[in-house]
Design a protein around this motif. Structure first.
Motif, short mmCIF file in Angstrom:
data_model
loop_
_atom_site.label_atom_id
_atom_site.label_comp_id
_atom_site.label_asym_id
_atom_site.label_seq_id
_atom_site.Cartn_x
_atom_site.Cartn_y
_atom_site.Cartn_z
N ASP A 64 0.90 -1.27 0.15
CA ASP A 64 -0.12 -0.40 -0.25
C ASP A 64 0.96 1.30 -0.37
O ASP A 64 0.46 2.70 -0.41
CB ASP A 64 -0.91 -0.02 0.91
CG ASP A 64 -1.58 1.26 1.26
OD1 ASP A 64 -3.13 1.25 0.64
OD2 ASP A 64 -1.53 2.20 1.82
N ARG A 65 2.00 1.13 1.03
CA ARG A 65 2.59 2.89 0.89
C ARG A 65 2.94 2.70 -0.25
O ARG A 65 3.45 3.55 -0.98
CB ARG A 65 3.96 2.72 1.69
CG ARG A 65 3.22 2.28 2.94
CD ARG A 65 1.99 2.98 3.99
NE ARG A 65 1.28 3.24 4.75
CZ ARG A 65 -0.16 3.47 5.25
NH1 ARG A 65 -0.58 3.45 3.75
NH2 ARG A 65 -0.07 3.87 6.31
N ALA A 70 4.27 5.26 -5.80
CA ALA A 70 4.82 5.26 -7.19
C ALA A 70 3.03 6.47 -8.01
O ALA A 70 3.71 7.22 -8.98
CB ALA A 70 3.44 4.08 -7.46
N ARG A 71 2.29 6.57 -6.76
CA ARG A 71 1.19 7.69 -7.42
C ARG A 71 1.71 8.87 -7.64
O ARG A 71 1.45 9.77 -8.50
CB ARG A 71 -0.33 7.51 -6.76
CG ARG A 71 -0.85 6.66 -7.43
CD ARG A 71 -2.43 5.99 -6.46
NE ARG A 71 -2.27 6.38 -5.10
CZ ARG A 71 -2.56 4.96 -4.15
NH1 ARG A 71 -2.62 4.19 -4.68
NH2 ARG A 71 -2.35 5.74 -2.94
N LEU A 89 12.66 15.81 -7.52
CA LEU A 89 13.31 14.76 -7.31
C LEU A 89 13.52 15.00 -5.58
O LEU A 89 13.08 13.40 -5.62
CB LEU A 89 14.39 14.55 -7.97
CG LEU A 89 14.75 13.93 -8.68
CD1 LEU A 89 16.08 14.00 -9.34
CD2 LEU A 89 13.78 13.02 -9.63
N THR A 90 13.93 14.91 -4.63
CA THR A 90 13.74 15.12 -3.41
C THR A 90 12.21 15.10 -2.70
O THR A 90 12.51 13.93 -1.76
CB THR A 90 14.78 16.82 -2.88
OG1 THR A 90 15.71 16.59 -3.71
CG2 THR A 90 14.36 15.99 -1.13
N GLN A 91 11.65 15.48 -3.47
CA GLN A 91 9.73 15.49 -3.08
C GLN A 91 9.45 13.93 -3.45
O GLN A 91 8.91 12.87 -1.87
CB GLN A 91 9.37 16.01 -3.69
CG GLN A 91 7.59 16.37 -2.71
CD GLN A 91 7.20 17.64 -3.50
OE1 GLN A 91 7.19 18.38 -4.06
NE2 GLN A 91 5.69 16.98 -3.95
N VAL A 92 10.03 13.55 -3.72
CA VAL A 92 9.05 12.18 -4.68
C VAL A 92 10.32 11.27 -3.41
O VAL A 92 10.35 9.82 -2.95
CB VAL A 92 9.81 11.40 -5.99
CG1 VAL A 92 8.96 10.33 -6.05
CG2 VAL A 92 8.78 12.58 -6.82
N ALA A 93 12.14 11.54 -3.78
CA ALA A 93 12.61 9.85 -2.70
C ALA A 93 12.59 10.09 -1.32
O ALA A 93 12.34 9.31 -0.93
CB ALA A 93 14.14 11.06 -3.59
N LEU A 94 11.78 10.92 -0.72
CA LEU A 94 11.55 10.68 0.63
C LEU A 94 10.15 10.60 0.96
O LEU A 94 9.89 10.07 1.71
CB LEU A 94 11.45 13.14 1.44
CG LEU A 94 12.88 13.08 0.34
CD1 LEU A 94 12.78 15.18 2.21
CD2 LEU A 94 13.98 12.86 1.70
N PRO A 127 2.48 -1.11 -7.93
CA PRO A 127 3.13 -0.87 -8.36
C PRO A 127 4.53 -1.04 -7.26
O PRO A 127 4.38 -1.02 -6.14
CB PRO A 127 3.16 0.90 -8.37
CG PRO A 127 1.46 0.38 -7.77
CD PRO A 127 0.95 -1.31 -7.76
N GLY A 128 5.99 -0.82 -7.68
CA GLY A 128 6.91 -0.65 -6.69
C GLY A 128 7.86 0.44 -7.08
O GLY A 128 7.81 1.42 -7.62
N PHE A 129 9.18 0.03 -7.33
CA PHE A 129 10.14 0.50 -7.53
C PHE A 129 10.51 1.35 -8.78
O PHE A 129 10.65 1.73 -9.01
CB PHE A 129 12.02 -0.52 -6.86
CG PHE A 129 11.42 -0.07 -5.02
CD1 PHE A 129 12.30 0.78 -4.55
CD2 PHE A 129 11.63 -0.90 -4.21
CE1 PHE A 129 11.97 1.21 -3.09
CE2 PHE A 129 11.87 -1.26 -2.89
CZ PHE A 129 12.24 -0.08 -2.06
#
Length: 207
Positions: A64-65, A70-71, A89-94, A127-129
């Protein structure tokens, strides 16, 4: 009440959030069905009414997380040209680091049935990595077209480095370890700086 194994969305999220609080406060050894339902303020049998057992619950929490992140990553391309490349990029990576705390990810690995369920779901297309990596690469390509990254920058390699590092930090984190968020910020600063300088025809990117 929904059939076992199909949790109602509000119950599902309530239990997931409760489990994360138990793990953060007391560690993996304290995570039991009773601890989760007690933290969530639910009847003791609620978890088993919606999940086949704790292994299924843990696997579904991780999945779920990952799906939530992924969304977020999928929406990243729509922010091309906004803010800064490093900031986006930082926003998504965090978010990826927060999607499944090191404790949650580590817990799944120590429970073979949960780990197998996660792996099978990802192999089946959950969806995952990989989904996050693809979305980041597409976003970086959009930034290239806008001239905010060098034409010669290897966007696929940058996406792999970001997601691979997040995976490493999730799998190797432990209480008292260096803050993974700060490490990720430093990596992204390095990667985006290199991507802006990758080709001489784009020495002054518009960021």
């Amino acid at each position: 009440m929904s059939p076992r194994g199909v949790a109602m969305p509000e119950v599902r999220e309530r239990l997931f959030a409760a489990a994360e609080r138990v793990l953060a406060r007391e560690g993996p050894g304290a995570l039991t069905s009773r601890a989760i339902t007690g933290e969530a303020g639910c009847a003791k049998g609620v978890l088993h009414a919606h999940f086949a057992g704790l292994d299924e619950f843990v696997a579904d929490l991780v999945l779920d997380r990952f799906a939530h992140t992924a969304r977020e990553a999928e929406a990243l391309r729509g922010r091309a040209g906004e803010d800064t490349v490093a900031g986006n990029l930082t926003q998504v990576a965090l978010a990826l680091l927060d999607s499944s705390s090191p404790t949650v990810a580590g817990l799944a690995l120590t429970r073979p049935a949960a780990s197998l369920r996660v792996r099978e779901a990802l192999e089946a297309g959950a969806p995952g990595f990989s989904a996050v990596q693809d979305s980041i690469a597409r976003y970086l390509e959009a930034e290239q077209r806008l001239g905010r990254l060098a034409a010669g920058a290897d966007t696929a390699a940058v996406a792999l480095a970001v997601v691979g590092t997040a995976h490493h930090l999730l799998m190797t984190g432990w209480p008292g370890a260096p803050d993974p968020r700060e490490q990720m910020r430093r990596l992204i600063t390095l990667l985006t700086g290199a991507a802006r300088r990758a080709a001489p025809d784009n020495a002054s990117p518009r960021e």
